[in-house]
Design an enzyme around this catalytic site. Structure first.
Site, PDB file in Angstrom:
ATOM      1  N   ASP A 117      29.226  59.267  43.772  1.00 38.25           N
ATOM      2  CA  ASP A 117      29.178  58.133  44.839  1.00 38.25           C
ATOM      3  C   ASP A 117      28.751  57.912  45.599  1.00 38.25           C
ATOM      4  O   ASP A 117      28.333  58.926  46.334  1.00 38.25           O
ATOM      5  CB  ASP A 117      30.414  57.961  45.377  1.00 38.25           C
ATOM      6  CG  ASP A 117      30.574  56.461  45.594  1.00 38.25           C
ATOM      7  OD1 ASP A 117      31.147  54.939  44.485  1.00 38.25           O
ATOM      8  OD2 ASP A 117      30.462  56.083  46.780  1.00 38.25           O
TER       9      ASP A 117
ATOM     10  N   HIS B 137      28.668  57.279  48.630  1.00 36.24           N
ATOM     11  CA  HIS B 137      30.183  57.661  49.725  1.00 36.24           C
ATOM     12  C   HIS B 137      30.786  58.238  49.842  1.00 36.24           C
ATOM     13  O   HIS B 137      31.024  58.990  48.500  1.00 36.24           O
ATOM     14  CB  HIS B 137      31.192  56.165  49.532  1.00 36.24           C
ATOM     15  CG  HIS B 137      30.687  55.107  50.253  1.00 36.24           C
ATOM     16  ND1 HIS B 137      30.580  54.504  49.119  1.00 36.24           N
ATOM     17  CD2 HIS B 137      29.786  54.944  50.886  1.00 36.24           C
ATOM     18  CE1 HIS B 137      29.521  53.192  49.537  1.00 36.24           C
ATOM     19  NE2 HIS B 137      29.817  53.703  50.815  1.00 36.24           N
TER      20      HIS B 137
ATOM     21  N   HIS C 292      38.944  57.148  47.566  1.00 40.01           N
ATOM     22  CA  HIS C 292      38.826  57.196  48.901  1.00 40.01           C
ATOM     23  C   HIS C 292      40.491  57.141  49.269  1.00 40.01           C
ATOM     24  O   HIS C 292      40.870  56.703  50.578  1.00 40.01           O
ATOM     25  CB  HIS C 292      38.533  56.019  50.267  1.00 40.01           C
ATOM     26  CG  HIS C 292      36.953  55.535  49.716  1.00 40.01           C
ATOM     27  ND1 HIS C 292      36.026  56.866  49.888  1.00 40.01           N
ATOM     28  CD2 HIS C 292      36.306  54.911  48.944  1.00 40.01           C
ATOM     29  CE1 HIS C 292      35.084  56.621  49.714  1.00 40.01           C
ATOM     30  NE2 HIS C 292      34.633  55.363  49.094  1.00 40.01           N
TER      31      HIS C 292
ATOM     32  N   ASP D 279      25.969  53.395  43.976  1.00 42.49           N
ATOM     33  CA  ASP D 279      26.083  52.320  45.275  1.00 42.49           C
ATOM     34  C   ASP D 279      25.482  53.472  45.851  1.00 42.49           C
ATOM     35  O   ASP D 279      24.689  52.790  46.795  1.00 42.49           O
ATOM     36  CB  ASP D 279      27.118  52.309  45.908  1.00 42.49           C
ATOM     37  CG  ASP D 279      28.505  53.809  45.705  1.00 42.49           C
ATOM     38  OD1 ASP D 279      28.200  54.013  45.176  1.00 42.49           O
ATOM     39  OD2 ASP D 279      29.565  53.410  46.177  1.00 42.49           O
TER      40      ASP D 279
END
Length: 322
Positions: free
Chosen positions: A159, A161, A122, A236
């Site tokens: 991931d 995200h 990120h 996740d």
């Protein structure tokens, strides 16, 4: 023997009051101790990354502001991990270098290696976000190109995200292909454009995820062969993750890992594994899944079956912790 990079500062460099599962790094390291004793894995403590290497992927003003403690309140809040400790700079430089050193190893020796941390996807060129200060994947890719003659890198981000920072850094750069599998209705809410984005709806589950991954990897095999795969192996997407929503099981995640390692083997491309996200409740769901990734990577290096007999769809859907 598969080398992994890890430092106690990955946990100790974060404040116990920070809203982040800091203990997962230590728990994963402890969970890999038997593999170390058996000779399947060895550990190295990374030195801090030289600052000039950060500038390959990050804006000099942002780098200087972070290193000198001059980031403004909004920038710090966007990153999170607060309250910041006096060791946050040392932690960040060592964690980033863990991925860089793992990358150097596989480019010099082949096979697979990893960082028991990292996957900080990120972080953008000029700001941090979502618990990510610098983008270790981007820095490692640039160092691979600068120092090792790499011409093509594949960043495979699984991931839950989207790897928005990585996508933004490499936008319109054909030398680094970014592929992100993620939950479409999840952070970051403003998505960037990866070279290939594969968004899933909440509660996708194992079968749809694995069928899609297998199909996409078969398609990727027809693209120009990369010299390096950076595998952001966030866990996740697990059904007990508080920030995930995709509802994959432990067996589903293991089958996911197997598909990735089989894909790399078929192409003959070295792989670097980074931990990425994991926010299980309780955290043991995440740490078990992180440990699985590294065990499977070690078996892959030895030429064994990365899933201990399982390939493709998972045989069962149990999520009970070991």
């Amino acid at each position: 023997m598969m080398p992994l990079w890890y430092s106690p500062i990955y946990t100790d460099g974060l404040d116990p009051e920070a809203r982040f599962p800091r203990l997962r790094y230590r728990i994963v390291r402890e969970g890999l101790e038997a593999a170390r004793v058996s000779g399947a894995i060895c550990f190295h403590d990374p030195d801090p990354l030289p600052v000039e290497d950060l500038l390959l992927a990050h804006d000099s003003c942002y780098v200087e502001a972070f290193l000198s403690g001059k980031l403004d309140e909004a920038a710090m809040r966007r990153i999170g991990l607060r309250p910041w400790t006096e060791n946050i700079v040392a932690r960040t430089l060592k964690l980033t270098n863990g991925t860089v050193l793992a990358t150097r190893h596989v480019l010099e020796h082949g096979g697979v290696s990893g960082n028991v941390g990292g996957g900080t996807h990120h972080a953008y060129r000029d700001f941090g976000s979502g618990y990510c200060i610098f983008n270790d994947l981007a820095v490692a890719a640039r160092i691979a190109q600068r120092d090792h003659g790499v011409t093509r890198v594949l960043v495979l981000d699984l991931d839950v995200h989207q790897g928005d920072g990585t996508a933004a850094i490499f936008e319109n750069d054909p030398s680094v292909r970014t592929v992100s599998f993620h939950c479409g209705k999840n952070f970051p809410f403003r998505k960037m454009n990866s070279d290939l984005d594969v968004p899933f709806p909440p509660e996708t589950g194992d079968e749809r995820f694995l069928e899609t991954l297998e199909r996409i990897l078969q398609s990727e095999a027809g693209n120009p062969r990369p010299d390096l795969i950076l595998f952001q192996a966030g866990v996740d997407a697990h059904q007990n993750d508080s920030l995930g929503f995709l509802k994959l099981t432990h067996d589903g995640l293991r089958a996911r890992n197997s598909l990735v390692f089989d894909f790399a083997s078929a192409l003959g491309v070295p792989v670097v594994v980074t931990m990425g996200g994991g926010y299980g409740e309780p955290i043991e769901h995440s740490t078990r899944a992180h440990i699985d990734v590294f065990h499977q990577a070690a078996h892959h290096l030895d030429g064994g079956d990365a899933t201990s007999g399982k390939t493709g769809k998972p045989a069962t859907a149990s999520a009970a912790p070991a």
